[in-house]
Motif scaffolding. Structure first.
Motif, PDB file in Angstrom:
ATOM      1  N   ALA A  71       3.880   5.852  -5.474  1.00  0.00           N
ATOM      2  CA  ALA A  71       3.825   6.003  -6.933  1.00  0.00           C
ATOM      3  C   ALA A  71       2.909   7.151  -7.341  1.00  0.00           C
ATOM      4  CB  ALA A  71       3.355   4.704  -7.576  1.00  0.00           C
ATOM      5  N   LEU A  72       1.989   7.523  -6.432  1.00  0.00           N
ATOM      6  CA  LEU A  72       1.112   8.669  -6.685  1.00  0.00           C
ATOM      7  C   LEU A  72       1.691   9.958  -6.119  1.00  0.00           C
ATOM      8  CD1 LEU A  72      -2.418   7.129  -5.868  1.00  0.00           C
ATOM      9  CD2 LEU A  72      -1.345   7.428  -8.109  1.00  0.00           C
ATOM     10  N   GLY A  73       2.890   9.865  -5.559  1.00  0.00           N
ATOM     11  CA  GLY A  73       3.545  11.039  -4.998  1.00  0.00           C
ATOM     12  C   GLY A  73       3.154  11.331  -3.564  1.00  0.00           C
ATOM     13  N   GLU A  74       2.521  10.369  -2.885  1.00  0.00           N
ATOM     14  CA  GLU A  74       2.071  10.588  -1.510  1.00  0.00           C
ATOM     15  C   GLU A  74       3.107  10.094  -0.509  1.00  0.00           C
ATOM     16  OE1 GLU A  74      -0.568  12.288  -0.642  1.00  0.00           O
ATOM     17  OE2 GLU A  74      -1.081  12.620  -2.758  1.00  0.00           O
ATOM     18  N   LYS A  75       3.139  10.749   0.652  1.00  0.00           N
ATOM     19  CA  LYS A  75       4.092  10.398   1.699  1.00  0.00           C
ATOM     20  C   LYS A  75       3.594   9.191   2.503  1.00  0.00           C
ATOM     21  CE  LYS A  75       5.982  15.054   2.063  1.00  0.00           C
ATOM     22  NZ  LYS A  75       6.261  16.210   2.946  1.00  0.00           N
ATOM     23  N   LEU A  87       0.840  -1.202   0.000  1.00  0.00           N
ATOM     24  CA  LEU A  87       0.000   0.000   0.000  1.00  0.00           C
ATOM     25  C   LEU A  87       0.874   1.250   0.000  1.00  0.00           C
ATOM     26  CD1 LEU A  87      -2.721   1.434   0.181  1.00  0.00           C
ATOM     27  CD2 LEU A  87      -2.649   1.122   2.678  1.00  0.00           C
ATOM     28  N   ALA A  88       1.925   1.254   0.817  1.00  0.00           N
ATOM     29  CA  ALA A  88       2.827   2.407   0.864  1.00  0.00           C
ATOM     30  C   ALA A  88       3.495   2.630  -0.493  1.00  0.00           C
ATOM     31  CB  ALA A  88       3.881   2.204   1.943  1.00  0.00           C
ATOM     32  N   GLU A  89       3.891   1.541  -1.157  1.00  0.00           N
ATOM     33  CA  GLU A  89       4.519   1.655  -2.468  1.00  0.00           C
ATOM     34  C   GLU A  89       3.539   2.208  -3.499  1.00  0.00           C
ATOM     35  OE1 GLU A  89       6.025  -2.162  -3.468  1.00  0.00           O
ATOM     36  OE2 GLU A  89       7.574  -2.164  -1.901  1.00  0.00           O
TER      37      GLU A  89
END
Length: 397
Positions: free
Chosen positions: A58-62, A52-54
């Motif tokens: 990929a969407l530019g979210e932290k 989920l973090a990856e």
């Protein structure tokens, strides 16, 4: 059929990791479909924390966004990104374009006279599996019996599920989704005031299929279930039942540490070869050895031996004494399960007198030996009765 694919000489219990991977790779023929919808969106339920973090990176979210979304999905049970009040609306819209928060569809729900509830869940490719909610009669809680495969490869002679050939493995989203959909049904997600009771306090992987022949997907799903910031179910409240896939029992104990239940049903190889064909691959001595090695087993966390009582087949006093000798020294209890008849079955349940005598011998030897009260028999939801009409899709050359 997978029975033929797995038909090798017995393997010993000293297999290395490469050999274990080889066993798992054989079930890749029955892998779940990709968790991607026809419109290109990805199923977000079933992704590990890391995945989920990856995906969000990929969407530019932290990374903190993954923690927020994880909480909304697994702690609050939301099925709409628009309900995530701590997420800004532009991001909600982007998430909705990329992902879907799904559940398996309950194509049929039956409730028995004893309030046991059986769900027939249909997945995105049309395959189906059954899940059972068993309410506790004394407390405001219960258990969810979850399936790990569509059909089964083991063909145990007394089990209705075993008459359905394996169609495919279930993926992490489909496994954890059964539990989440059951929570939806009972309204168990936290209320604003926090007074919602925990009705589904345990999970038993005792539904359709052999969990250890779908280990990677089961393990991913159970890690999601056990995550303290999500569903938060303790490993002590999860029981995995296996017919004895010996090489994977060690790995399951080391990596998941959930409670172990072993479908034993016989005390000698000749009979177990007949009624639990997997025994021809992993005989009783190897199975019991794996039980003795299972990490964490203690008087507080006993291994459960499941023993379906078949009239005139495995229910003699001599077999009760042999069972006691077989499991001596293992922190264990024995669940004595009256056979639950199903259409076409040739076995009969043991008489009550035989059940009581068998239980008394095991109990007097120092093992708890409760006689399980059948639940959901009138809707074919009891132990060994689950089955669907799903079939493996034929491969076109």
């Amino acid at each position: 059929m997978l029975n033929d694919i797995l038909g090798e000489p017995p393997l010993d219990n000293t297999l290395n990791d490469a050999e274990r991977v080889r066993i798992l790779a054989k079930t890749a023929l029955f892998a779940p479909p990709p968790a991607v919808l026809a419109d290109g969106r990805r199923e977000i339920v079933g992704l590990s924390r890391e995945a989920l973090a990856e995906a969000l990176a990929a969407l530019g979210e932290k990374p903190f966004r993954a923690k927020q979304i994880w909480h909304w999905i697994y702690n609050q049970g939301v099925t709409d990104f628009g309900a995530m009040s701590s997420i800004a609306r532009p991001l909600q819209a982007r998430l909705a374009e990329q992902f879907v928060i799904g559940r398996p569809e309950a194509s049929a729900v039956q409730t028995s006279a004893d309030n046991t509830r059986k769900f027939l869940f249909r997945f995105r490719d049309g395959q189906e599996a059954e899940t059972v909610y068993i309410p506790d009669r004394k407390e405001d809680r219960g258990a969810v019996c979850i399936s790990s495969q569509v059909g089964c490869t083991l063909s145990c002679r007394f089990c209705h599920t075993g008459t359905q050939p394996l169609a495919r493995n279930l993926g992490p989203a489909e496994i954890v989704g059964q539990f989440m959909a059951a929570r939806d049904s009972y309204g168990e997600w936290p209320s604003p005031a926090g007074e919602t009771p925990r009705l589904l306090s345990t999970i038993v992987l005792m539904g359709m299929g052999e969990p250890l022949y779908n280990y990677e997907n089961v393990a991913t799903a159970m890690r999601i279930v056990m995550d303290g910031e999500g569903l938060g179910l303790s490993r002590r409240r999860i029981t995995l039942s296996t017919s004895g896939v010996v090489p994977m029992m060690d790995r399951c104990g080391a990596e998941l540490g959930v409670n172990l239940a072993v479908s034993l049903h016989a005390v000698d190889d000749a009979l177990r070869d007949e009624i639990v064909p997997l025994n021809r691959k992993y005989p009783i001595a190897e199975l019991i050895g794996a039980c003795r090695r299972y990490p964490g087993s203690s008087n507080a966390r006993r291994i459960t031996f499941e023993y379906v009582m078949l009239r005139g087949v495995n229910d003699s006093e001599a077999e009760a004494r042999a069972l006691v000798r077989l499991i001596a020294g293992i922190p264990a209890k024995v669940n004595l399960i009256p056979f639950n008849p199903w259409p076409g079955s040739t076995y009969l349940p043991s008489t009550r007198q035989r059940l009581d005598r068998f239980a008394r011998i095991v109990t007097e030897a120092g093992f708890a030996a409760p006689i399980r009260t059948p639940r959901g028999q009138d809707i074919l939801a009891a132990c060994g009765q689950l089955r669907t009409e799903s079939r493996r899709a034929r491969t076109v050359a």
